[in-house]
Design a protein around this motif. Structure first.
Motif, short mmCIF file in Angstrom:
data_model
loop_
_atom_site.label_atom_id
_atom_site.label_comp_id
_atom_site.label_asym_id
_atom_site.label_seq_id
_atom_site.Cartn_x
_atom_site.Cartn_y
_atom_site.Cartn_z
N TYR A 25 13.92 -1.02 -1.63
CA TYR A 25 13.75 -1.66 -0.33
C TYR A 25 14.85 -1.23 0.65
O TYR A 25 14.61 -1.12 1.85
CB TYR A 25 13.70 -3.19 -0.48
CG TYR A 25 15.03 -3.87 -0.66
CD1 TYR A 25 15.70 -4.43 0.40
CD2 TYR A 25 15.61 -3.96 -1.92
CE1 TYR A 25 16.92 -5.07 0.24
CE2 TYR A 25 16.82 -4.59 -2.10
CZ TYR A 25 17.48 -5.14 -1.02
OH TYR A 25 18.69 -5.76 -1.20
N VAL A 26 16.05 -0.96 0.15
CA VAL A 26 17.14 -0.49 1.01
C VAL A 26 16.82 0.91 1.54
O VAL A 26 16.99 1.20 2.73
CB VAL A 26 18.48 -0.48 0.24
CG1 VAL A 26 19.57 0.15 1.11
CG2 VAL A 26 18.88 -1.90 -0.15
N GLN A 27 16.33 1.77 0.66
CA GLN A 27 15.98 3.13 1.07
C GLN A 27 14.88 3.11 2.14
O GLN A 27 14.93 3.86 3.12
CB GLN A 27 15.52 3.94 -0.14
CG GLN A 27 16.60 4.16 -1.18
CD GLN A 27 16.06 4.84 -2.43
OE1 GLN A 27 14.94 5.33 -2.45
NE2 GLN A 27 16.86 4.85 -3.49
N VAL A 28 13.88 2.26 1.94
CA VAL A 28 12.78 2.19 2.90
C VAL A 28 13.25 1.60 4.23
O VAL A 28 12.85 2.06 5.31
CB VAL A 28 11.60 1.39 2.32
CG1 VAL A 28 10.50 1.22 3.36
CG2 VAL A 28 11.03 2.08 1.09
N LEU A 29 14.11 0.58 4.18
CA LEU A 29 14.63 -0.01 5.41
C LEU A 29 15.42 1.02 6.22
O LEU A 29 15.29 1.11 7.45
CB LEU A 29 15.52 -1.21 5.08
CG LEU A 29 14.81 -2.55 4.85
CD1 LEU A 29 15.82 -3.61 4.45
CD2 LEU A 29 14.07 -2.98 6.10
N VAL A 30 16.26 1.79 5.54
CA VAL A 30 17.02 2.84 6.21
C VAL A 30 16.06 3.85 6.85
O VAL A 30 16.27 4.29 8.00
CB VAL A 30 17.97 3.55 5.22
CG1 VAL A 30 18.60 4.78 5.87
CG2 VAL A 30 19.06 2.60 4.76
N ALA A 31 15.01 4.21 6.12
CA ALA A 31 14.03 5.17 6.65
C ALA A 31 13.34 4.61 7.89
O ALA A 31 13.09 5.34 8.87
CB ALA A 31 13.00 5.50 5.57
N LEU A 276 8.02 -1.95 1.78
CA LEU A 276 7.13 -0.79 1.70
C LEU A 276 5.91 -0.99 2.61
O LEU A 276 5.49 -0.08 3.33
CB LEU A 276 6.68 -0.58 0.26
CG LEU A 276 5.87 0.67 -0.06
CD1 LEU A 276 6.65 1.92 0.30
CD2 LEU A 276 5.48 0.69 -1.53
N VAL A 277 5.34 -2.19 2.59
CA VAL A 277 4.20 -2.51 3.45
C VAL A 277 4.62 -2.49 4.92
O VAL A 277 3.88 -2.03 5.78
CB VAL A 277 3.61 -3.88 3.06
CG1 VAL A 277 2.63 -4.36 4.11
CG2 VAL A 277 2.93 -3.80 1.70
N LEU A 278 5.83 -2.98 5.21
CA LEU A 278 6.33 -2.98 6.58
C LEU A 278 6.40 -1.56 7.13
O LEU A 278 6.07 -1.32 8.29
CB LEU A 278 7.72 -3.62 6.62
CG LEU A 278 8.43 -3.64 7.98
CD1 LEU A 278 7.68 -4.54 8.96
CD2 LEU A 278 9.88 -4.11 7.83
N GLY A 279 6.80 -0.62 6.28
CA GLY A 279 6.94 0.75 6.73
C GLY A 279 5.64 1.50 6.88
O GLY A 279 5.51 2.40 7.72
N THR A 280 4.63 1.13 6.07
CA THR A 280 3.38 1.88 6.07
C THR A 280 2.21 1.13 6.71
O THR A 280 1.15 1.72 6.95
CB THR A 280 2.97 2.24 4.63
OG1 THR A 280 2.79 1.03 3.87
CG2 THR A 280 4.04 3.09 3.95
N SER A 281 2.37 -0.17 6.96
CA SER A 281 1.31 -1.03 7.53
C SER A 281 0.08 -1.09 6.63
O SER A 281 -1.03 -1.33 7.10
CB SER A 281 0.90 -0.54 8.93
OG SER A 281 1.97 -0.66 9.82
N SER A 282 0.25 -0.87 5.35
CA SER A 282 -0.87 -0.93 4.41
C SER A 282 -0.45 -1.70 3.17
O SER A 282 0.51 -1.32 2.49
CB SER A 282 -1.31 0.49 4.01
OG SER A 282 -2.28 0.43 2.98
N SER A 283 -1.14 -2.80 2.89
CA SER A 283 -0.81 -3.59 1.70
C SER A 283 -1.26 -2.90 0.42
O SER A 283 -0.82 -3.23 -0.67
CB SER A 283 -1.45 -4.98 1.79
OG SER A 283 -2.85 -4.88 1.96
N GLU A 284 -2.15 -1.92 0.57
CA GLU A 284 -2.68 -1.21 -0.59
C GLU A 284 -1.60 -0.43 -1.34
O GLU A 284 -1.66 -0.27 -2.55
CB GLU A 284 -3.79 -0.26 -0.15
CG GLU A 284 -4.85 -0.01 -1.19
CD GLU A 284 -6.04 0.74 -0.62
OE1 GLU A 284 -5.82 1.83 -0.04
OE2 GLU A 284 -7.17 0.25 -0.75
N VAL A 285 -0.58 0.05 -0.61
CA VAL A 285 0.45 0.86 -1.24
C VAL A 285 1.28 0.05 -2.22
O VAL A 285 1.93 0.60 -3.12
CB VAL A 285 1.38 1.50 -0.18
CG1 VAL A 285 0.61 2.41 0.74
CG2 VAL A 285 2.13 0.44 0.62
#
Length: 446
Positions: A25-31, A276-285
């Protein structure tokens, strides 16, 4: 100097920072933060990074079908009788309908009290873009078309087309057959168990790419819609997010409390998936990891395998809130007031149109178009007011849907006496899946 017996990860600030950086989650937030900067500073370059996000989601979709199939089949095979299967299915669908209806009602109440869109005096003109959504809504069909789509063309077409409901139905039939055959098919069930482990190992590899996928998706969003769009209709966006947050903390939090759990612990448990969902806007991931995580957190495999896939189509709390509030927003924005009777009629339609198609970014807008076409009391051109911010609404829909399905699984497992509270708290204290290393991401051993 590090004392003997002290872990390097705990040896001061550098060690703690390294430990934090290894968290997904830290890596995705930074991205995401970097993507916002790039998208605003170099919009042309950022818009070209869309394939990064699309490719990541496409890779994950390859794994979703087999993981659902293996998880559901293996879970059903462990059920001792069909009566338990019937109880779980019945409880799940009663829960889905009650909670999603409550989400719709809350959206309508907030929309009536706060009157979003009032004073905009927006045009109801049908633009080319709105016409495209209208056509997509017409092609989606009604309830008959929905029921027909539950039947795949072939056994494998459900997997190639990524239809979650079709895969779930095939998994249920296959799992029930395996349950009835019991110990007559040990080789098949061993292959199912081993196949599940292989696909979760593959998932571990793919999750290393999550920061890149989130970066590409967010770069495209910010570059395409720009800072002006980030500020436009801010009040309504904030209103929907606030309503969803209240729903999560009060309604879903109350359900957790009835189960002896804290909603904050549940949110922390799935923080990787939320980011992860916040970054991609897809709950499927987040679906594959969520299946494994809830099982490790004390929910019985059979409950997880049934509730999560079904919930992705029938328990869409975030979509319900968004759609009910958007209907009233369009009503106020286009100066087309709705009577109480008309609102109740819209509510009935929303009970059907808000279901299905979870995980597809932007599909909520098509569903909203289908709702307006069904009730025929609002100008469909009013959708044009929401186009600019729908991409950001997709995130709140997906996030709320994810939390809602997590709570639904925990609640039904608790009510079915298929939940191990001690295992939940132990896993919460040491969540193995929070580490994105592929060695850590594997199916539970059979």
């Amino acid at each position: 100097m590090v004392e003997r017996g002290t872990s390097p990860e705990r040896a001061g600030l550098p060690g703690r920072l390294m430990t934090a950086v290894r968290q997904l989650y830290v890596q995705v937030l930074v991205a995401i933060v970097l993507a916002i900067v790039v998208g605003l500073a170099w919009p042309g370059f950022g818009a070209n990074l869309k394939p990064l996000g699309d490719a990541f989601i496409s890779i994950l979709k390859v794994l979703i079908g087999p993981i659902i199939f293996f998880t559901v089949v293996q879970g059903l095979a462990q059920i001792s009788n069909l009566s338990k299967l019937g109880r779980v299915v019945l409880k799940a669908f009663v829960y889905f309908e009650v909670v999603s209806t409550l989400a719709l009602l809350i959206g309508l109440v907030v929309g009536n009290v706060l009157e979003p869109g009032a004073g905009l005096h927006a045009s109801g003109e049908v633009t080319d873009q709105i016409a495209g959504y209208e056509q997509a809504a017409e092609e989606s069909g009604g309830i008959v078309h929905f029921l027909q789509d539950l039947i795949p063309d072939t056994f494998f077409s459900a997997f190639t087309e990524g239809e979650i409901l079709q895969i779930l139905i095939l998994s249920l039939v296959f799992g029930v057959a395996a349950l009835l055959l019991n110990e007559k098919v040990p080789t098949v069930m061993r292959l199912v168990a081993e196949g599940q482990q292989v696909f979760f190992k593959m998932l571990g590899f793919v999750m290393r790419l999550a920061p890149f996928g989130a970066f590409g998706a967010m770069c495209y969003t910010v570059s395409t819609y720009g800072s002006a769009t980030l500020l436009s209709l801010f009040e309504f966006v904030l209103m929907v997010y606030a309503t969803a947050l209240v729903f999560v903390l009060v309604v879903l939090g109350g359900i957790c409390a009835l189960c002896g759990l804290s909603i904050f612990k549940v949110l922390r448990l799935i923080r990787d998936e939320l980011v992860l969902v916040l970054g991609t806007s897809s709950s499927e991931v987040a679906l594959p990891r969520l299946l494994a995580k809830l099982e490790r957190a004390g929910c019985e495999k059979s409950v997880v395998g049934l509730v999560i896939p079904a919930g992705y189509s029938f328990n869409m709390d975030g979509t319900a809130i968004y759609m009910s509030m958007s209907v009233l927003f369009i009503s106020h924005a286009t100066d087309t007031p709705l009577s109480l009777g008309q609102q109740l009629g819209v509510l009935v339609v929303l009970l059907f149109t808000s279901k299905g198609g979870a995980g597809v970014s932007g599909l909520g807008f098509v569903k909203l178009s289908a709702t307006l076409q069904s009730v025929k009391v609002l100008p469909i051109g009013g959708l044009g007011v929401l186009i600019g911010v729908d991409r950001f609404m997709s995130e709140v829909r997906s996030l709320t849907n994810l939390v809602g399905n997590t709570v639904a699984t925990l609640a039904i497992a608790k009510w079915e006496k298929s939940f191990d509270a001690a295992k939940f708290h132990a896993y919460y204290a040491n969540p193995v899946l929070d580490d994105p290393e592929p060695e850590e991401v594997s199916a539970a051993k059979v």
